[in-house]
Motif scaffolding. Sequence first.
Motif, short mmCIF file in Angstrom:
data_model
loop_
_atom_site.label_atom_id
_atom_site.label_comp_id
_atom_site.label_asym_id
_atom_site.label_seq_id
_atom_site.Cartn_x
_atom_site.Cartn_y
_atom_site.Cartn_z
N ASN A 1 17.54 -0.27 -3.40
CA ASN A 1 16.90 0.16 -4.64
C ASN A 1 16.50 1.62 -4.55
O ASN A 1 16.43 2.19 -3.46
CB ASN A 1 15.69 -0.73 -4.95
CG ASN A 1 14.63 -0.63 -3.89
OD1 ASN A 1 13.96 0.40 -3.78
ND2 ASN A 1 14.44 -1.68 -3.13
N TYR A 2 16.29 2.19 -5.71
CA TYR A 2 15.80 3.56 -5.83
C TYR A 2 15.06 3.69 -7.15
O TYR A 2 15.17 2.84 -8.03
CB TYR A 2 16.95 4.58 -5.73
CG TYR A 2 17.93 4.52 -6.88
CD1 TYR A 2 17.77 5.36 -7.99
CD2 TYR A 2 19.01 3.65 -6.88
CE1 TYR A 2 18.66 5.32 -9.05
CE2 TYR A 2 19.91 3.60 -7.93
CZ TYR A 2 19.72 4.45 -9.01
OH TYR A 2 20.60 4.40 -10.06
N THR A 3 14.31 4.74 -7.29
CA THR A 3 13.60 5.02 -8.53
C THR A 3 14.39 6.08 -9.29
O THR A 3 14.65 7.17 -8.75
CB THR A 3 12.16 5.50 -8.25
OG1 THR A 3 11.51 4.52 -7.45
CG2 THR A 3 11.40 5.70 -9.53
N ASN A 4 14.76 5.77 -10.53
CA ASN A 4 15.57 6.71 -11.30
C ASN A 4 14.69 7.82 -11.91
O ASN A 4 13.47 7.86 -11.70
CB ASN A 4 16.39 5.98 -12.37
CG ASN A 4 15.56 5.35 -13.46
OD1 ASN A 4 14.35 5.60 -13.59
ND2 ASN A 4 16.20 4.52 -14.27
N ASN A 5 15.31 8.70 -12.68
CA ASN A 5 14.62 9.85 -13.28
C ASN A 5 13.53 9.44 -14.26
O ASN A 5 12.61 10.21 -14.53
CB ASN A 5 15.62 10.77 -13.98
CG ASN A 5 16.57 11.42 -13.00
OD1 ASN A 5 16.27 11.52 -11.81
ND2 ASN A 5 17.71 11.86 -13.50
N GLU A 6 13.64 8.22 -14.82
CA GLU A 6 12.64 7.73 -15.77
C GLU A 6 11.50 7.00 -15.08
O GLU A 6 10.62 6.45 -15.74
CB GLU A 6 13.32 6.82 -16.79
CG GLU A 6 14.39 7.52 -17.60
CD GLU A 6 15.23 6.55 -18.42
OE1 GLU A 6 15.01 5.32 -18.33
OE2 GLU A 6 16.11 7.02 -19.15
N GLY A 7 11.53 6.96 -13.75
CA GLY A 7 10.48 6.30 -13.00
C GLY A 7 10.65 4.80 -12.86
O GLY A 7 9.75 4.11 -12.37
N LYS A 8 11.80 4.27 -13.27
CA LYS A 8 12.06 2.83 -13.16
C LYS A 8 12.79 2.53 -11.86
O LYS A 8 13.67 3.27 -11.44
CB LYS A 8 12.90 2.34 -14.34
CG LYS A 8 12.19 2.43 -15.66
CD LYS A 8 13.04 1.87 -16.78
CE LYS A 8 12.30 1.95 -18.10
NZ LYS A 8 13.10 1.42 -19.20
N LYS A 9 12.43 1.41 -11.25
CA LYS A 9 13.08 0.98 -10.03
C LYS A 9 14.41 0.32 -10.39
O LYS A 9 14.47 -0.58 -11.22
CB LYS A 9 12.20 0.01 -9.26
CG LYS A 9 12.54 -0.11 -7.81
CD LYS A 9 11.49 -0.91 -7.06
CE LYS A 9 11.28 -0.24 -5.73
NZ LYS A 9 10.29 -0.91 -4.91
N VAL A 10 15.49 0.77 -9.75
CA VAL A 10 16.84 0.26 -9.99
C VAL A 10 17.30 -0.46 -8.73
O VAL A 10 17.22 0.09 -7.63
CB VAL A 10 17.81 1.41 -10.33
CG1 VAL A 10 19.23 0.88 -10.52
CG2 VAL A 10 17.34 2.17 -11.56
N PHE A 11 17.78 -1.69 -8.90
CA PHE A 11 18.29 -2.48 -7.79
C PHE A 11 19.81 -2.53 -7.86
O PHE A 11 20.38 -2.72 -8.93
CB PHE A 11 17.73 -3.91 -7.83
CG PHE A 11 16.27 -3.97 -7.52
CD1 PHE A 11 15.83 -4.14 -6.21
CD2 PHE A 11 15.32 -3.85 -8.52
CE1 PHE A 11 14.48 -4.20 -5.92
CE2 PHE A 11 13.98 -3.91 -8.24
CZ PHE A 11 13.54 -4.08 -6.94
N ILE A 12 20.45 -2.36 -6.70
CA ILE A 12 21.90 -2.41 -6.61
C ILE A 12 22.28 -3.47 -5.57
O ILE A 12 21.80 -3.42 -4.44
CB ILE A 12 22.48 -1.05 -6.20
CG1 ILE A 12 22.13 0.00 -7.26
CG2 ILE A 12 23.98 -1.14 -5.98
CD1 ILE A 12 22.49 1.40 -6.87
#
Length: 144
Positions: free
Chosen positions: A81-92
């Motif tokens: 996971n990482y935090t995108n530019n909008e501050g949302k956590k993204v899971f891959i």
Amino acid sequence: MTLNRSILIGRLTRDPDLKYTPAGVAVCTYTLAVDRPFTNGGEKEADFIPVVVWRQLAETCANHLKKGRLTAVEGRIQVRNYTNNEGKKVFITEVIADNVRFLDKQEQQQEQSSTSTNHSNNRDPFAGDGQPINISEDDLPFSW
């Protein structure tokens, strides 16, 4: 004890993407379309699974795989996971491949795509009117 193994068979949705890390390690990524064993109202469905291959196997995949090629992948499932530019956590979720098998010959796959409307190339492997098959003992993986 824990176990994290996945075996998938599917077709590539696009040509593989080969890159190198700053340390010079090869990494190849592609997406595998894997058919589901059921239909939804008569329509076949598929899952599109990201695959990551490292080192020498990555280079081999990049050299021999193309969009549409039937491939088997064995590996482990990884979630990052990482935090995108909008501050949302993204899971891959992806499969880290340990073993990749090319299930159709590259020439066959190209031939099928270029002659998909020509059915004269489809030969019945069981045709031959019951004639014996000529195989030498050297071709057999075992002996009697």
